[in-house]
Design a protein around this motif. Structure first.
Motif, short mmCIF file in Angstrom:
data_model
loop_
_atom_site.label_atom_id
_atom_site.label_comp_id
_atom_site.label_asym_id
_atom_site.label_seq_id
_atom_site.Cartn_x
_atom_site.Cartn_y
_atom_site.Cartn_z
N ARG A 1 0.95 -1.20 -0.20
CA ARG A 1 -0.21 0.24 -0.19
C ARG A 1 0.73 1.22 -0.14
NH1 ARG A 1 -3.43 0.52 4.85
NH2 ARG A 1 -5.10 1.62 3.62
N ILE A 2 2.19 1.13 0.17
CA ILE A 2 3.05 2.35 0.55
C ILE A 2 4.15 2.74 -0.93
CG2 ILE A 2 4.77 3.40 1.69
CD1 ILE A 2 3.69 2.36 4.15
N ARG A 3 4.38 4.16 -0.70
CA ARG A 3 5.45 4.25 -2.02
C ARG A 3 5.61 5.23 -2.09
NH1 ARG A 3 4.46 6.63 -7.62
NH2 ARG A 3 6.21 6.35 -8.97
N ILE A 4 7.03 5.31 -1.27
CA ILE A 4 7.67 6.61 -1.23
C ILE A 4 8.48 7.13 -2.39
CG2 ILE A 4 9.52 7.06 0.06
CD1 ILE A 4 6.60 6.27 2.21
N ARG A 5 8.06 8.06 -3.54
CA ARG A 5 8.77 8.26 -4.22
C ARG A 5 9.09 9.86 -4.55
NH1 ARG A 5 6.32 12.37 -7.37
NH2 ARG A 5 3.94 12.88 -6.97
N GLU A 6 10.98 9.79 -5.23
CA GLU A 6 10.59 11.42 -5.82
C GLU A 6 10.35 12.07 -6.60
OE1 GLU A 6 14.42 10.60 -7.76
OE2 GLU A 6 15.54 9.31 -6.14
N VAL A 7 10.66 13.50 -5.74
CA VAL A 7 10.00 14.90 -7.26
C VAL A 7 10.09 14.75 -8.28
CG1 VAL A 7 9.07 15.45 -4.65
CG2 VAL A 7 10.99 16.22 -5.92
N ASP A 8 10.03 15.00 -9.20
CA ASP A 8 9.85 15.18 -10.74
C ASP A 8 9.91 16.78 -10.75
OD1 ASP A 8 10.40 15.24 -13.11
OD2 ASP A 8 9.18 13.66 -13.57
N LYS A 9 11.14 17.74 -10.37
CA LYS A 9 11.66 18.25 -10.92
C LYS A 9 11.03 19.35 -12.47
CE LYS A 9 15.02 22.24 -10.33
NZ LYS A 9 16.00 22.75 -9.90
N SER A 10 10.80 18.17 -13.35
CA SER A 10 10.22 18.76 -14.66
C SER A 10 8.99 19.49 -14.66
CB SER A 10 10.54 17.39 -15.10
OG SER A 10 9.69 16.50 -15.61
N LYS A 11 7.92 18.11 -13.59
CA LYS A 11 6.97 18.89 -12.30
C LYS A 11 7.16 19.27 -12.05
CE LYS A 11 5.24 14.26 -15.07
NZ LYS A 11 4.65 12.80 -14.74
N PHE A 12 7.47 20.33 -11.97
CA PHE A 12 7.99 21.87 -10.48
C PHE A 12 6.33 21.90 -10.27
CE2 PHE A 12 8.59 25.58 -7.84
CZ PHE A 12 9.88 24.58 -7.06
N GLU A 13 5.76 23.10 -10.73
CA GLU A 13 4.33 22.88 -10.12
C GLU A 13 3.30 22.57 -9.68
OE1 GLU A 13 3.23 26.36 -12.84
OE2 GLU A 13 4.57 27.24 -12.76
N GLU A 14 3.43 21.60 -10.90
CA GLU A 14 2.44 19.90 -10.25
C GLU A 14 3.32 19.52 -8.80
OE1 GLU A 14 1.52 15.49 -11.81
OE2 GLU A 14 1.74 17.26 -13.48
N GLU A 15 4.48 18.79 -8.70
CA GLU A 15 4.18 18.63 -7.79
C GLU A 15 4.92 19.45 -6.06
OE1 GLU A 15 4.76 15.52 -8.00
OE2 GLU A 15 6.78 14.32 -7.81
N ALA A 16 4.88 20.82 -7.09
CA ALA A 16 4.88 22.23 -5.69
C ALA A 16 3.01 21.79 -5.66
CB ALA A 16 5.30 23.42 -6.10
N ALA A 17 2.53 21.74 -6.18
CA ALA A 17 0.40 21.41 -5.23
C ALA A 17 0.54 20.56 -4.87
CB ALA A 17 -0.22 21.70 -7.70
N ILE A 18 0.66 19.39 -5.18
CA ILE A 18 0.55 18.42 -4.16
C ILE A 18 1.20 18.11 -3.05
CG2 ILE A 18 1.20 15.43 -3.36
CD1 ILE A 18 0.84 15.71 -6.95
#
Length: 386
Positions: A205-222
């Motif tokens: 059930r658990i996933r620890i993922r890196e952020v994707d800097k190429s999707k900066f705004e999308e990741e920042a919103a999360i």
């Protein structure tokens, strides 16, 4: 306390005044080996309304103290309209103004500056003052009262030890402490923590993922969505606005690295995050506040592949629905461990500073203690009825 004889206090009005305001600490701390000179362009941006999104919901007045033609002190008085709408039992609320960016050569100068800041707040209808907060709670809140013997990490403040006594002599009482924790990241965590991490790795059930800097705004919103939920009941919480988020993105994007920021997902839904930054202060310390003539080139080179002694964890959060569960600490331990490994292997780091953490945040303090962190700096916020 006697009046500051011969001292004149005036409002900051011009661009030149703002430059003078920024320059003062460079003289007051020039013999302090643990003060990190900020980039003057960044310090000017903080106090310039056109360059700081915080001013979209706040206003401030800066003051300079002068004697015999020399600047001997400074202070800001400010009001955050969003903070005025927060619940009173969480630090801010109706009638609460703030002051900050305080520096002074002598106690009488400080006392005069504080009185002027308080008078401005009263004239604006405020009946209580919190300080120091420079200028948003998301920037550098609190006065350093423990940990003067080593430099602050990126986005943390430094202060003269005598300031504490000056503030308390002016009638201010402590209202909240903010703690930072020091962690040796070259060592593995205690066996019980390792078992919790291993158990989480086996949980589908658990996933620890890196952020994707190429999707900066999308990741920042999360991350922002988790942050606003996780921190909403905390003392001093004021939600970040779109102009502030834009500013933070511009400021932090150069020191954002995918493997140092993690998002935890549970059943495919983001529920926790951890942000870690290389300690930019290590790179800017030798520049003495200026990127000219060659500072910009040195900084750009460092940003391409930073090698640092210290990492800082400024933000971490788990959604409220999980905060009282074992899952919260498990996700936290997993994110910390994965970032620890990357920090050592890729960036050469040997220590991390976690915080700040509110003194009443028992969940985060327990996590810090479980991985053998020790408090290395304490910042204190004061209050006084006006």
């Amino acid at each position: 306390m006697a009046a500051a004889t011969g001292v004149t206090i005036r409002e900051v009005k011009t661009r030149r005044d703002r430059k003078t305001f920024v320059d003062l600490p460079f003289r007051l701390y020039r013999d302090d080996p643990n003060w990190i000179p900020p980039l003057k362009s960044e310090a000017l941006g903080l106090i310039t309304p056109e360059k700081n999104g915080w001013f979209s919901h706040a206003k401030a007045q800066l003051f300079l103290a002068e004697q015999d033609g020399h600047v001997v002190g400074r202070i800001s008085a400010h009001i955050d309209t969003l903070a005025l709408t927060m619940p009173a039992d969480r630090g801010f609320g109706p009638g609460v103004g703030q002051w900050g960016l305080m520096e002074a050569e002598r106690e009488d100068v400080f006392t005069a500056l504080l009185a002027r800041a308080e008078a401005w707040l009263r004239a604006e209808g405020m009946n209580r003052a919190l300080g120091p907060i420079s200028m948003s709670v998301w920037e550098e809140p609190g006065l350093l009262i423990q940990g003067y013997d080593h430099p602050p990490t990126v986005m943390m403040g430094h202060a003269k030890p005598e300031y504490r006594g000056w503030i308390e002599a002016a009638g201010y009482a402590p209202v909240k402490q903010l703690l930072t924790y020091d962690l040796d990241i070259t060592n593995e965590f205690p066996p019980i923590v390792q078992r919790i991490i291993t158990s989480g790795e086996k949980n589908p059930r658990i996933r620890i993922r890196e952020v994707d800097k190429s999707k900066f705004e999308e990741e920042a919103a999360i991350i922002l969505a988790i942050l606003n939920d996780a921190w909403s009941d905390n003392w001093g919480f004021v939600p970040l606005t779109p102009p502030e988020i834009k500013d933070v993105g511009v400021k932090l994007k150069p020191i954002v690295f995918n493997d140092l920021i993690r998002i935890a997902e549970l059943d495919g839904r983001p529920v926790a995050f951890m942000i870690t930054l290389p300690d930019l202060n290590e790179a800017i310390a030798p520049l003495n506040g200026s990127l000219l003539p060659f500072g910009w080139a040195k900084l750009l080179l460092w940003l391409r592949k930073p090698r640092v002694r210290t990492m800082r964890v400024p933000l971490m959060g788990v959604v409220k629905e999980l905060q009282a569960s074992r899952m919260a600490s498990q996700l936290a331990f997993m994110m910390i461990e994965y970032i620890r490994r990357a920090s050592v292997a890729k960036y050469g780091a040997s220590r991390s500073e976690i915080g700040w953490i509110l003194d009443d945040n028992q969940g985060m303090r327990s996590i810090a203690q479980a991985i053998r962190c020790e408090v290395n700096k304490v910042y204190q916020v004061y209050e006084r009825t006006l």
